[in-house]
Motif scaffolding. Structure first.
Motif, PDB file in Angstrom:
ATOM      1  N   ALA A 119       0.930  -1.264   0.107  1.00 37.62           N
ATOM      2  CA  ALA A 119      -0.114   0.051  -0.097  1.00 37.62           C
ATOM      3  C   ALA A 119       0.909   1.367  -0.121  1.00 37.62           C
ATOM      4  CB  ALA A 119      -0.848   0.052   1.247  1.00 37.62           C
ATOM      5  N   HIS A 120       1.866   1.206   0.750  1.00 35.21           N
ATOM      6  CA  HIS A 120       2.957   2.329   0.746  1.00 35.21           C
ATOM      7  C   HIS A 120       3.572   2.586  -0.678  1.00 35.21           C
ATOM      8  CE1 HIS A 120       6.103   5.271   1.838  1.00 35.21           C
ATOM      9  NE2 HIS A 120       5.822   5.168   3.034  1.00 35.21           N
ATOM     10  N   ARG A 121       3.683   1.314  -1.394  1.00 34.53           N
ATOM     11  CA  ARG A 121       4.545   1.655  -2.680  1.00 34.53           C
ATOM     12  C   ARG A 121       3.499   2.111  -3.583  1.00 34.53           C
ATOM     13  NH1 ARG A 121       7.398  -3.316  -0.983  1.00 34.53           N
ATOM     14  NH2 ARG A 121       5.833  -4.536  -2.161  1.00 34.53           N
ATOM     15  N   LEU A 122       2.468   2.032  -3.826  1.00 38.51           N
ATOM     16  CA  LEU A 122       1.278   2.208  -4.507  1.00 38.51           C
ATOM     17  C   LEU A 122       0.765   3.671  -4.272  1.00 38.51           C
ATOM     18  CD1 LEU A 122      -0.671  -1.019  -4.758  1.00 38.51           C
ATOM     19  CD2 LEU A 122       0.948  -0.027  -6.350  1.00 38.51           C
ATOM     20  N   ALA A 123       0.903   4.150  -3.002  1.00 34.46           N
ATOM     21  CA  ALA A 123       0.503   5.647  -2.626  1.00 34.46           C
ATOM     22  C   ALA A 123       1.104   6.906  -3.537  1.00 34.46           C
ATOM     23  CB  ALA A 123       0.583   5.750  -1.322  1.00 34.46           C
ATOM     24  N   PHE A 124       0.444   7.593  -3.834  1.00 33.29           N
ATOM     25  CA  PHE A 124       0.854   9.117  -4.267  1.00 33.29           C
ATOM     26  C   PHE A 124       1.478   8.973  -5.802  1.00 33.29           C
ATOM     27  CE2 PHE A 124       0.724   9.515   0.261  1.00 33.29           C
ATOM     28  CZ  PHE A 124      -0.157  10.496   0.243  1.00 33.29           C
ATOM     29  N   HIS A 125       1.059   7.786  -6.542  1.00 30.43           N
ATOM     30  CA  HIS A 125       1.814   7.664  -7.792  1.00 30.43           C
ATOM     31  C   HIS A 125       0.789   8.514  -9.033  1.00 30.43           C
ATOM     32  CE1 HIS A 125       5.408   5.359  -7.464  1.00 30.43           C
ATOM     33  NE2 HIS A 125       4.942   4.585  -6.389  1.00 30.43           N
ATOM     34  N   ALA A 126      -0.265   8.409  -8.772  1.00 32.09           N
ATOM     35  CA  ALA A 126      -1.479   8.837  -9.427  1.00 32.09           C
ATOM     36  C   ALA A 126      -1.821  10.389  -9.284  1.00 32.09           C
ATOM     37  CB  ALA A 126      -2.868   8.045  -9.834  1.00 32.09           C
ATOM     38  N   LEU A 127      -2.435  11.039 -10.199  1.00 30.13           N
ATOM     39  CA  LEU A 127      -2.725  12.307 -10.138  1.00 30.13           C
ATOM     40  C   LEU A 127      -4.423  12.273 -10.124  1.00 30.13           C
ATOM     41  CD1 LEU A 127      -1.671  15.427  -9.652  1.00 30.13           C
ATOM     42  CD2 LEU A 127      -1.794  15.381 -12.110  1.00 30.13           C
ATOM     43  N   PRO A 128      -5.001  12.423  -8.981  1.00 27.79           N
ATOM     44  CA  PRO A 128      -6.560  12.149  -9.085  1.00 27.79           C
ATOM     45  C   PRO A 128      -7.159  13.454 -10.198  1.00 27.79           C
ATOM     46  CG  PRO A 128      -5.757  12.097  -6.957  1.00 27.79           C
ATOM     47  CD  PRO A 128      -4.497  12.677  -7.822  1.00 27.79           C
ATOM     48  N   SER A 129      -8.100  13.082 -10.812  1.00 28.40           N
ATOM     49  CA  SER A 129      -8.710  13.864 -11.602  1.00 28.40           C
ATOM     50  C   SER A 129      -9.274  15.306 -10.975  1.00 28.40           C
ATOM     51  CB  SER A 129     -10.082  13.257 -12.171  1.00 28.40           C
ATOM     52  OG  SER A 129     -11.066  12.847 -11.283  1.00 28.40           O
ATOM     53  N   PRO A 130      -9.720  15.119  -9.656  1.00 27.52           N
ATOM     54  CA  PRO A 130      -9.802  16.776  -8.995  1.00 27.52           C
ATOM     55  C   PRO A 130      -8.540  17.636  -9.224  1.00 27.52           C
ATOM     56  CG  PRO A 130     -10.919  14.954  -7.854  1.00 27.52           C
ATOM     57  CD  PRO A 130      -9.898  14.210  -8.723  1.00 27.52           C
ATOM     58  N   ILE A 131      -7.445  16.866  -8.704  1.00 26.86           N
ATOM     59  CA  ILE A 131      -6.337  17.664  -8.861  1.00 26.86           C
ATOM     60  C   ILE A 131      -5.978  18.092  -9.867  1.00 26.86           C
ATOM     61  CG2 ILE A 131      -3.822  17.647  -7.972  1.00 26.86           C
ATOM     62  CD1 ILE A 131      -5.948  17.734  -5.841  1.00 26.86           C
ATOM     63  N   ARG A 132      -5.822  16.997 -10.902  1.00 27.10           N
ATOM     64  CA  ARG A 132      -5.546  17.447 -12.398  1.00 27.10           C
ATOM     65  C   ARG A 132      -6.421  18.599 -12.923  1.00 27.10           C
ATOM     66  NH1 ARG A 132      -6.993  12.962 -14.672  1.00 27.10           N
ATOM     67  NH2 ARG A 132      -5.041  11.789 -14.112  1.00 27.10           N
ATOM     68  N   ALA A 133      -7.704  18.588 -12.402  1.00 30.95           N
ATOM     69  CA  ALA A 133      -8.392  19.651 -13.071  1.00 30.95           C
ATOM     70  C   ALA A 133      -8.235  21.035 -12.415  1.00 30.95           C
ATOM     71  CB  ALA A 133     -10.013  19.532 -12.781  1.00 30.95           C
ATOM     72  N   LEU A 134      -7.697  20.949 -10.985  1.00 35.44           N
ATOM     73  CA  LEU A 134      -7.630  22.210 -10.409  1.00 35.44           C
ATOM     74  C   LEU A 134      -6.311  23.093 -10.903  1.00 35.44           C
ATOM     75  CD1 LEU A 134      -7.987  24.004  -7.513  1.00 35.44           C
ATOM     76  CD2 LEU A 134      -6.507  22.293  -6.636  1.00 35.44           C
ATOM     77  N   ILE A 135      -5.222  21.968 -11.344  1.00 37.80           N
ATOM     78  CA  ILE A 135      -3.843  22.600 -11.843  1.00 37.80           C
ATOM     79  C   ILE A 135      -3.801  22.500 -13.219  1.00 37.80           C
ATOM     80  CG2 ILE A 135      -2.949  21.879  -9.696  1.00 37.80           C
ATOM     81  CD1 ILE A 135      -1.222  19.751 -10.988  1.00 37.80           C
ATOM     82  N   ALA A 136      -4.911  22.539 -14.138  1.00 34.72           N
ATOM     83  CA  ALA A 136      -4.736  22.302 -15.378  1.00 34.72           C
ATOM     84  C   ALA A 136      -4.275  23.696 -16.119  1.00 34.72           C
ATOM     85  CB  ALA A 136      -6.459  22.079 -15.943  1.00 34.72           C
ATOM     86  N   ASP A 137      -4.356  24.692 -15.692  1.00 35.06           N
ATOM     87  CA  ASP A 137      -3.844  25.804 -16.010  1.00 35.06           C
ATOM     88  C   ASP A 137      -2.198  26.197 -15.645  1.00 35.06           C
ATOM     89  OD1 ASP A 137      -5.826  26.137 -17.785  1.00 35.06           O
ATOM     90  OD2 ASP A 137      -6.751  27.437 -16.290  1.00 35.06           O
ATOM     91  N   CYS A 138      -1.864  25.511 -14.636  1.00 34.15           N
ATOM     92  CA  CYS A 138      -0.632  25.574 -13.982  1.00 34.15           C
ATOM     93  C   CYS A 138       0.643  25.271 -14.930  1.00 34.15           C
ATOM     94  CB  CYS A 138      -0.450  25.101 -12.606  1.00 34.15           C
ATOM     95  SG  CYS A 138      -1.815  25.798 -11.438  1.00 34.15           S
ATOM     96  N   ALA A 139       1.375  26.128 -15.422  1.00 33.92           N
ATOM     97  CA  ALA A 139       2.700  25.617 -16.195  1.00 33.92           C
ATOM     98  C   ALA A 139       3.776  25.024 -15.266  1.00 33.92           C
ATOM     99  CB  ALA A 139       3.095  26.684 -16.864  1.00 33.92           C
ATOM    100  N   THR A 140       3.975  25.552 -14.009  1.00 31.24           N
ATOM    101  CA  THR A 140       5.195  25.087 -13.245  1.00 31.24           C
ATOM    102  C   THR A 140       4.517  24.701 -11.736  1.00 31.24           C
ATOM    103  OG1 THR A 140       6.547  26.613 -14.342  1.00 31.24           O
ATOM    104  CG2 THR A 140       7.082  25.855 -12.168  1.00 31.24           C
ATOM    105  N   VAL A 141       4.885  23.575 -11.376  1.00 33.58           N
ATOM    106  CA  VAL A 141       4.553  22.928 -10.226  1.00 33.58           C
ATOM    107  C   VAL A 141       5.587  22.762  -9.322  1.00 33.58           C
ATOM    108  CG1 VAL A 141       3.147  20.835  -9.288  1.00 33.58           C
ATOM    109  CG2 VAL A 141       2.403  21.957 -11.336  1.00 33.58           C
ATOM    110  N   ALA A 142       5.585  22.970  -8.198  1.00 29.25           N
ATOM    111  CA  ALA A 142       6.446  22.820  -7.099  1.00 29.25           C
ATOM    112  C   ALA A 142       6.112  21.273  -6.058  1.00 29.25           C
ATOM    113  CB  ALA A 142       6.734  23.887  -6.039  1.00 29.25           C
TER     114      ALA A 142
END
Length: 201
Positions: A34-57
């Motif tokens: 479960a640890h190894r699988l966590a946080f690899h995917a970008l959930p669709s609500p986050i993808r939509a939120l940052i759709a217009d963001c060119a640079t991500v920290a």
């Protein structure tokens, strides 16, 4: 320091100690797969939120912090330029420098890793931030150095996304007047958003 300020600091210190202990116990008990699988995917609500963001920290995790760098591949697939924090001094100053998987990292302060000074400076449009704890108001409890508080103030237009384990949610984060809520919190299980109808700065 006023009695009120001292009390607020003590409240935050107590909350940090309890939250760190809860996080440590949660990660230690987590199934390795479960640890190894966590946080690899970008959930669709986050993808939509940052759709217009060119640079991500993102950030290099320390100890049992949520492993933010696992999101790098998904963000690159979305066409984002990535950067990581570079701590400048012990007065709370932090800048962001460009990074991609495989790039050189240097040892920084407080056990962190960061890009070298030769890496280009970047202005992030979205900032994934580590946290010690968070609450339903999306208030963030950090390590106490003020680095992200200052970064949020300096990059006030950037979308603020806290990254943490589900066990890091607490009932109430003690907040100072200058603390600002996050726009989202992402855990291995859920996405936390503002209450309906609530406008975040």
């Amino acid at each position: 320091m006023s009695d009120t300020a001292g009390s607020d600091m003590a409240d935050k210190d107590a909350a940090r100690q309890a939250a760190r202990a809860a996080r440590r116990a949660f990660v230690a008990a987590l199934d390795p797969m479960a640890h190894r699988l966590a946080f690899h995917a970008l959930p669709s609500p986050i993808r939509a939120l940052i759709a217009d963001c060119a640079t991500v920290a993102l950030y290099c995790p320390v100890g049992d912090e949520a492993p933010a760098l696992r999101l790098a591949k998904a963000l690159l697939t979305e066409g984002k330029t990535l950067c990581l924090p570079h701590v400048v001094d012990r007065m709370g100053t932090m800048e962001f420098r460009q990074w991609a998987p495989g790039d050189e990292l240097e040892q920084g302060s407080f056990g962190t890793l960061h890009p070298p000074r030769s890496a280009p400076l970047r202005e992030p449009d979205a900032i994934f931030a580590p946290l010690v704890a968070f609450d339903a108001r999306l208030m963030r409890l950090g390590q106490g150095g003020g680095y992200y508080d200052r970064a949020f103030a300096r990059h006030e237009g950037a979308i603020r996304i806290g990254l943490g384990w589900s066990a890091q949610e607490i009932a109430h984060v003690p907040a100072d007047p200058w603390d600002v809520p996050l726009h989202r919190v992402m855990t291995e299980r859920s996405i936390f958003a503002p209450a309906q109808g609530e406008d975040l700065p």
